[in-house]
Design an enzyme around this catalytic site. Structure first.
Site, short mmCIF file in Angstrom:
data_model
loop_
_atom_site.label_atom_id
_atom_site.label_comp_id
_atom_site.label_asym_id
_atom_site.label_seq_id
_atom_site.Cartn_x
_atom_site.Cartn_y
_atom_site.Cartn_z
N LYS A 68 0.83 -1.23 0.01
CA LYS A 68 0.11 -0.06 0.17
C LYS A 68 0.84 1.33 -0.17
O LYS A 68 0.29 2.31 -0.62
CB LYS A 68 -0.90 -0.25 1.13
CG LYS A 68 -2.10 -1.09 1.16
CD LYS A 68 -2.99 -1.11 2.28
CE LYS A 68 -3.97 -1.94 1.85
NZ LYS A 68 -5.20 -1.80 3.10
N ASP A 105 -10.35 2.20 1.33
CA ASP A 105 -10.41 1.91 2.99
C ASP A 105 -11.13 2.93 3.81
O ASP A 105 -12.11 2.32 4.48
CB ASP A 105 -9.14 1.33 3.38
CG ASP A 105 -8.62 0.05 3.03
OD1 ASP A 105 -9.59 -0.64 2.67
OD2 ASP A 105 -7.48 -0.04 2.97
#
Length: 277
Positions: A68, A105
């Site tokens: 990420k 997210d």
């Protein structure tokens, strides 16, 4: 729609990922018969080479740990949401070959909370200070009007969370993990610890708890979530987050909205049940 397009989830380890189940369910519901979604084991060292081999048939990637942050220098554009936490979990490939990174997210956490009726709280608590905690803090910037208390195990983690609080404009208070049961006084508790990380706190769940968001989805329910629900508290689970963030990825990669949330959730629930059988 018969256009052949490819997408996948990448990370390491990756074999446990539910993303293929969710995305494929969405494709089936949307009639995207030519679309495929796979999983690939890719670590930080292998990411540049993996990206370099993708051709024009690729629509996008879902990224999990440890990629990420590793992907950031490999992108042409990064959304403000992803930049706010220096983490990208979604890469969309544009028609002109650009790589655009986003973070679903954060809005996924917000959407999962809204779905369970949690839109605004006066204070909140976060258990743990790992990678998910910064996304949780970013989500709380839009949900929590007051302070967020973060329960941590080390001063290094405390410094990190204070830094994220300053960056995100959230009033962060740091507390020692030894006092983690005090988190249960908050109307909203977000547990970001690995499996088993909150088991010791189960006997301290209050008689009338607020809402617990436990980001784990397997095994489910966690001991904490089970005790919380038994005492009448609201419970949001990791599958809720997974489905909402995946739905946003589907919309970005396919250009089709809204994503079929319920079909994706049902597919995820079936997969988890089969895995536990």
């Amino acid at each position: 729609m018969s256009t052949v397009k490819r997408a996948a989830v990448v990370g390491s380890p990756i074999s446990h990922s539910l993303s293929p189940v969710l995305h494929r369910a969405a494709y089936a519901e949307l009639g995207l018969t030519g679309w495929t979604y796979e999983r690939f084991e890719v670590d930080e060292a292998g990411l540049p080479g993996f990206l370099g081999k993708l051709d024009a048939s690729w629509a996008g990637l879902s990224l999990t740990m440890p990629l990420k942050r590793a992907v950031l220098p490999l992108l042409d554009e990064i959304s403000a949401t992803a930049r706010s936490v220096e983490a990208v979990n979604t890469v969309v490939f544009t028609d002109d070959g650009r790589r655009v990174g986003d973070n679903t997210d954060i809005p996924g956490i917000i959407a999962a909370l809204h779905e369970r009726g949690v839109e605004k709280v006066e204070s909140a608590a976060i258990l743990g200070a790992g990678a998910t905690a910064s996304s949780a803090l970013a989500a709380l910037a839009g949900v929590c009007s007051g302070p967020v208390t973060v329960f941590v195990r080390s001063e290094a983690r405390a410094r990190e969370m204070r830094g994220w609080g300053e960056r995100l404009g959230v009033a962060v208070r740091i507390a020692d993990w030894a006092e983690a049961d005090r988190a249960f006084e908050a109307p909203l508790v977000i547990a970001t610890t690995p499996a088993g990380g909150t088991d010791a706190l189960v006997p301290r769940v209050p008689e009338r708890p607020g809402t617990l968001f436990d980001v784990l989805y397997a095994p489910w329910p966690t001991s904490l979530a089970a005790a919380w629900g038994k005492n009448g508290g609201g419970v949001v689970g990791g599958l809720d987050l997974l489905v909402h963030q995946a739905a946003l990825q589907v919309e970005q990669m396919t250009g089709r909205a809204p994503a079929p949330l319920e079909a994706m959730r049902a597919a995820g629930e079936r997969a988890l049940q089969e895995a536990e059988a």
